[in-house]
Motif scaffolding. Structure first.
Motif, PDB file in Angstrom:
ATOM      1  N   HIS A  68      -2.335  -6.001 -25.306  1.00 26.61           N
ATOM      2  CA  HIS A  68      -2.093  -4.466 -25.306  1.00 26.61           C
ATOM      3  C   HIS A  68      -1.101  -3.972 -26.033  1.00 26.61           C
ATOM      4  O   HIS A  68      -1.300  -2.745 -26.649  1.00 26.61           O
ATOM      5  CB  HIS A  68      -1.951  -4.046 -23.727  1.00 26.61           C
ATOM      6  N   LEU A  69       0.004  -4.671 -26.199  1.00 30.23           N
ATOM      7  CA  LEU A  69       0.987  -4.119 -26.941  1.00 30.23           C
ATOM      8  C   LEU A  69       0.548  -3.940 -28.220  1.00 30.23           C
ATOM      9  O   LEU A  69       0.937  -3.034 -29.137  1.00 30.23           O
ATOM     10  CB  LEU A  69       2.206  -4.759 -26.703  1.00 30.23           C
ATOM     11  N   LEU A  70      -0.023  -5.080 -28.830  1.00 28.52           N
ATOM     12  CA  LEU A  70      -0.523  -5.409 -30.296  1.00 28.52           C
ATOM     13  C   LEU A  70      -1.691  -4.307 -30.553  1.00 28.52           C
ATOM     14  O   LEU A  70      -1.718  -3.767 -31.664  1.00 28.52           O
ATOM     15  CB  LEU A  70      -0.934  -6.837 -30.553  1.00 28.52           C
ATOM     16  N   GLU A  71      -2.436  -3.961 -29.542  1.00 25.64           N
ATOM     17  CA  GLU A  71      -3.569  -3.034 -29.718  1.00 25.64           C
ATOM     18  C   GLU A  71      -2.889  -1.687 -30.014  1.00 25.64           C
ATOM     19  O   GLU A  71      -3.377  -0.831 -30.784  1.00 25.64           O
ATOM     20  CB  GLU A  71      -4.622  -2.928 -28.468  1.00 25.64           C
ATOM     21  N   ARG A  72      -1.899  -1.395 -29.170  1.00 30.38           N
ATOM     22  CA  ARG A  72      -1.371  -0.108 -29.459  1.00 30.38           C
ATOM     23  C   ARG A  72      -0.648  -0.142 -30.915  1.00 30.38           C
ATOM     24  O   ARG A  72      -0.631   1.052 -31.312  1.00 30.38           O
ATOM     25  CB  ARG A  72      -0.100   0.378 -28.336  1.00 30.38           C
ATOM     26  N   GLU A  73       0.004  -1.019 -31.174  1.00 33.52           N
ATOM     27  CA  GLU A  73       0.497  -1.138 -32.437  1.00 33.52           C
ATOM     28  C   GLU A  73      -0.394  -0.874 -33.461  1.00 33.52           C
ATOM     29  O   GLU A  73      -0.178  -0.218 -34.561  1.00 33.52           O
ATOM     30  CB  GLU A  73       1.176  -2.259 -32.622  1.00 33.52           C
ATOM     31  N   LEU A  74      -1.545  -1.706 -33.457  1.00 33.32           N
ATOM     32  CA  LEU A  74      -2.732  -1.663 -34.427  1.00 33.32           C
ATOM     33  C   LEU A  74      -3.236   0.063 -34.429  1.00 33.32           C
ATOM     34  O   LEU A  74      -3.443   0.428 -35.507  1.00 33.32           O
ATOM     35  CB  LEU A  74      -3.791  -2.429 -34.089  1.00 33.32           C
ATOM     36  N   ASP A  75      -3.457   0.604 -33.198  1.00 33.42           N
ATOM     37  CA  ASP A  75      -3.845   1.982 -33.170  1.00 33.42           C
ATOM     38  C   ASP A  75      -2.629   2.866 -34.146  1.00 33.42           C
ATOM     39  O   ASP A  75      -3.030   3.565 -34.987  1.00 33.42           O
ATOM     40  CB  ASP A  75      -4.055   2.371 -31.747  1.00 33.42           C
ATOM     41  N   GLY A  76      -1.415   2.627 -33.695  1.00 33.72           N
ATOM     42  CA  GLY A  76      -0.456   3.600 -34.453  1.00 33.72           C
ATOM     43  C   GLY A  76      -0.640   3.080 -35.701  1.00 33.72           C
ATOM     44  O   GLY A  76      -0.273   4.341 -36.734  1.00 33.72           O
TER      45      GLY A  76
ATOM     46  N   ASP B  68       8.143  -3.208 -42.404  1.00 35.38           N
ATOM     47  CA  ASP B  68       7.614  -1.904 -43.364  1.00 35.38           C
ATOM     48  C   ASP B  68       6.597  -1.428 -42.773  1.00 35.38           C
ATOM     49  O   ASP B  68       6.131  -0.246 -43.187  1.00 35.38           O
ATOM     50  CB  ASP B  68       7.391  -2.582 -44.769  1.00 35.38           C
ATOM     51  N   THR B  69       5.780  -1.851 -41.965  1.00 33.08           N
ATOM     52  CA  THR B  69       4.497  -1.381 -41.393  1.00 33.08           C
ATOM     53  C   THR B  69       4.977  -0.565 -39.992  1.00 33.08           C
ATOM     54  O   THR B  69       4.061   0.392 -39.833  1.00 33.08           O
ATOM     55  CB  THR B  69       3.458  -2.376 -40.710  1.00 33.08           C
ATOM     56  N   GLY B  70       6.218  -0.457 -39.701  1.00 34.94           N
ATOM     57  CA  GLY B  70       6.654   0.456 -38.821  1.00 34.94           C
ATOM     58  C   GLY B  70       6.734  -0.332 -37.432  1.00 34.94           C
ATOM     59  O   GLY B  70       7.081   0.192 -36.358  1.00 34.94           O
ATOM     60  N   MET B  71       6.410  -1.647 -37.267  1.00 38.26           N
ATOM     61  CA  MET B  71       6.374  -2.521 -35.938  1.00 38.26           C
ATOM     62  C   MET B  71       7.934  -2.668 -35.563  1.00 38.26           C
ATOM     63  O   MET B  71       8.635  -2.785 -36.451  1.00 38.26           O
ATOM     64  CB  MET B  71       5.430  -3.682 -36.458  1.00 38.26           C
ATOM     65  N   PRO B  72       7.951  -2.378 -34.313  1.00 40.39           N
ATOM     66  CA  PRO B  72       9.553  -2.330 -33.882  1.00 40.39           C
ATOM     67  C   PRO B  72       9.588  -3.906 -33.800  1.00 40.39           C
ATOM     68  O   PRO B  72       8.778  -4.822 -33.555  1.00 40.39           O
ATOM     69  CB  PRO B  72       9.277  -1.788 -32.558  1.00 40.39           C
ATOM     70  N   THR B  73      11.032  -4.440 -33.820  1.00 40.35           N
ATOM     71  CA  THR B  73      11.413  -5.668 -33.846  1.00 40.35           C
ATOM     72  C   THR B  73      11.050  -6.270 -32.278  1.00 40.35           C
ATOM     73  O   THR B  73      10.896  -7.535 -32.428  1.00 40.35           O
ATOM     74  CB  THR B  73      12.809  -5.926 -33.882  1.00 40.35           C
ATOM     75  N   ARG B  74      10.798  -5.548 -31.398  1.00 36.68           N
ATOM     76  CA  ARG B  74      10.595  -6.300 -29.879  1.00 36.68           C
ATOM     77  C   ARG B  74       9.236  -6.614 -30.219  1.00 36.68           C
ATOM     78  O   ARG B  74       8.891  -7.728 -29.292  1.00 36.68           O
ATOM     79  CB  ARG B  74      10.761  -5.278 -28.859  1.00 36.68           C
ATOM     80  N   VAL B  75       8.245  -6.221 -30.727  1.00 34.90           N
ATOM     81  CA  VAL B  75       6.933  -6.484 -30.715  1.00 34.90           C
ATOM     82  C   VAL B  75       6.900  -7.887 -32.101  1.00 34.90           C
ATOM     83  O   VAL B  75       6.034  -8.486 -31.925  1.00 34.90           O
ATOM     84  CB  VAL B  75       5.971  -5.327 -31.484  1.00 34.90           C
ATOM     85  N   ILE B  76       7.622  -7.294 -33.086  1.00 36.14           N
ATOM     86  CA  ILE B  76       7.770  -8.630 -34.115  1.00 36.14           C
ATOM     87  C   ILE B  76       8.075  -9.927 -33.443  1.00 36.14           C
ATOM     88  O   ILE B  76       7.464 -10.923 -33.762  1.00 36.14           O
ATOM     89  CB  ILE B  76       8.612  -8.201 -35.385  1.00 36.14           C
ATOM     90  N   ARG B  77       9.216  -9.812 -32.401  1.00 37.55           N
ATOM     91  CA  ARG B  77       9.516 -11.094 -32.022  1.00 37.55           C
ATOM     92  C   ARG B  77       8.359 -11.839 -31.388  1.00 37.55           C
ATOM     93  O   ARG B  77       8.380 -13.096 -31.044  1.00 37.55           O
ATOM     94  CB  ARG B  77      10.955 -10.785 -31.034  1.00 37.55           C
TER      95      ARG B  77
ATOM     96  N   MET C   7      -1.094   8.903 -44.091  1.00 36.74           N
ATOM     97  CA  MET C   7      -0.685   8.590 -45.389  1.00 36.74           C
ATOM     98  C   MET C   7      -1.796   8.901 -46.360  1.00 36.74           C
ATOM     99  O   MET C   7      -1.534   9.351 -47.695  1.00 36.74           O
ATOM    100  CB  MET C   7      -0.035   7.172 -45.386  1.00 36.74           C
ATOM    101  N   SER C   8      -2.962   8.507 -46.316  1.00 37.17           N
ATOM    102  CA  SER C   8      -4.079   8.610 -47.040  1.00 37.17           C
ATOM    103  C   SER C   8      -4.293  10.179 -47.165  1.00 37.17           C
ATOM    104  O   SER C   8      -4.360  10.688 -48.496  1.00 37.17           O
ATOM    105  CB  SER C   8      -5.248   8.146 -46.606  1.00 37.17           C
ATOM    106  N   ARG C   9      -4.174  10.897 -46.168  1.00 37.71           N
ATOM    107  CA  ARG C   9      -4.511  12.439 -46.305  1.00 37.71           C
ATOM    108  C   ARG C   9      -3.252  12.945 -47.192  1.00 37.71           C
ATOM    109  O   ARG C   9      -3.193  13.717 -48.019  1.00 37.71           O
ATOM    110  CB  ARG C   9      -4.350  13.250 -45.004  1.00 37.71           C
ATOM    111  N   ASN C  10      -1.871  12.654 -47.148  1.00 35.36           N
ATOM    112  CA  ASN C  10      -1.020  12.921 -48.035  1.00 35.36           C
ATOM    113  C   ASN C  10      -1.028  12.734 -49.212  1.00 35.36           C
ATOM    114  O   ASN C  10      -0.806  13.478 -50.172  1.00 35.36           O
ATOM    115  CB  ASN C  10       0.438  12.438 -47.449  1.00 35.36           C
ATOM    116  N   ARG C  11      -1.423  11.381 -49.382  1.00 29.29           N
ATOM    117  CA  ARG C  11      -1.620  10.846 -51.145  1.00 29.29           C
ATOM    118  C   ARG C  11      -2.687  11.549 -51.524  1.00 29.29           C
ATOM    119  O   ARG C  11      -2.387  12.067 -52.825  1.00 29.29           O
ATOM    120  CB  ARG C  11      -2.018   9.314 -50.706  1.00 29.29           C
ATOM    121  N   ASP C  12      -3.597  12.059 -50.858  1.00 27.94           N
ATOM    122  CA  ASP C  12      -5.007  12.779 -51.510  1.00 27.94           C
ATOM    123  C   ASP C  12      -4.413  13.978 -52.014  1.00 27.94           C
ATOM    124  O   ASP C  12      -4.615  14.625 -52.972  1.00 27.94           O
ATOM    125  CB  ASP C  12      -6.152  12.639 -50.555  1.00 27.94           C
TER     126      ASP C  12
END
Length: 124
Positions: free
Chosen positions: A86-94, A54-63, A102-107
């Motif tokens: 490095h992969l997790l840092e990129r996911e966190l940045d994303g 649900d956060t958008g994390m791809p299955t390859r990273v979740i594994r 989403m916050s801008r759109n919500r506002d």
């Protein structure tokens, strides 16, 4: 427990649970008759997988991350490779970027709703 019970307890469709199995994220035991047999820990694991997807994390990273997540909020650090970090840092940045968007759109939606309500009140 069988896949139907796991589905009922998690709210995750059976097909999605089978997908988790196909991708190696959820591994049930097999009964002599070939039926899947999910242990009690599969409930938390399936919910964790769903939450990460649900956060958008791809299955390859979740594994790669899943073995470090024993239960919600409980993180075990193993010998993480620089590539995994490095992969997790990129996911966190994303995720951070998606949250900001989403916050801008919500506002913006909240301001629009407020403006519509004020206009309706003024015309009433």
């Amino acid at each position: 427990m069988r896949i139907g019970e796991l589905s009922e307890r998690t709210g995750i469709p059976r097909r999605m649970l089978r997908y988790y199995e196909e991708t190696g994220m959820l591994i049930p035991d097999r009964c002599a008759n070939g039926y899947r047999n999910y242990g009690e820990g599969s409930v938390d694991k399936a919910l964790q997988i769903r939450g990460l997807l649900d956060t958008g994390m791809p299955t390859r990273v979740i594994r790669q991350v899943l073995p470090c997540l024993k239960q919600p909020g409980d993180i075990h650090v193993y010998d993480a490779t620089p590539e995994t970090l490095h992969l997790l840092e990129r996911e966190l940045d994303g995720m951070t970027e998606r949250i900001a968007t989403m916050s801008r759109n919500r506002d913006a939606i909240a301001r629009y709703i407020e403006t519509v309500h004020l206009a309706q009140e003024a015309s009433a």
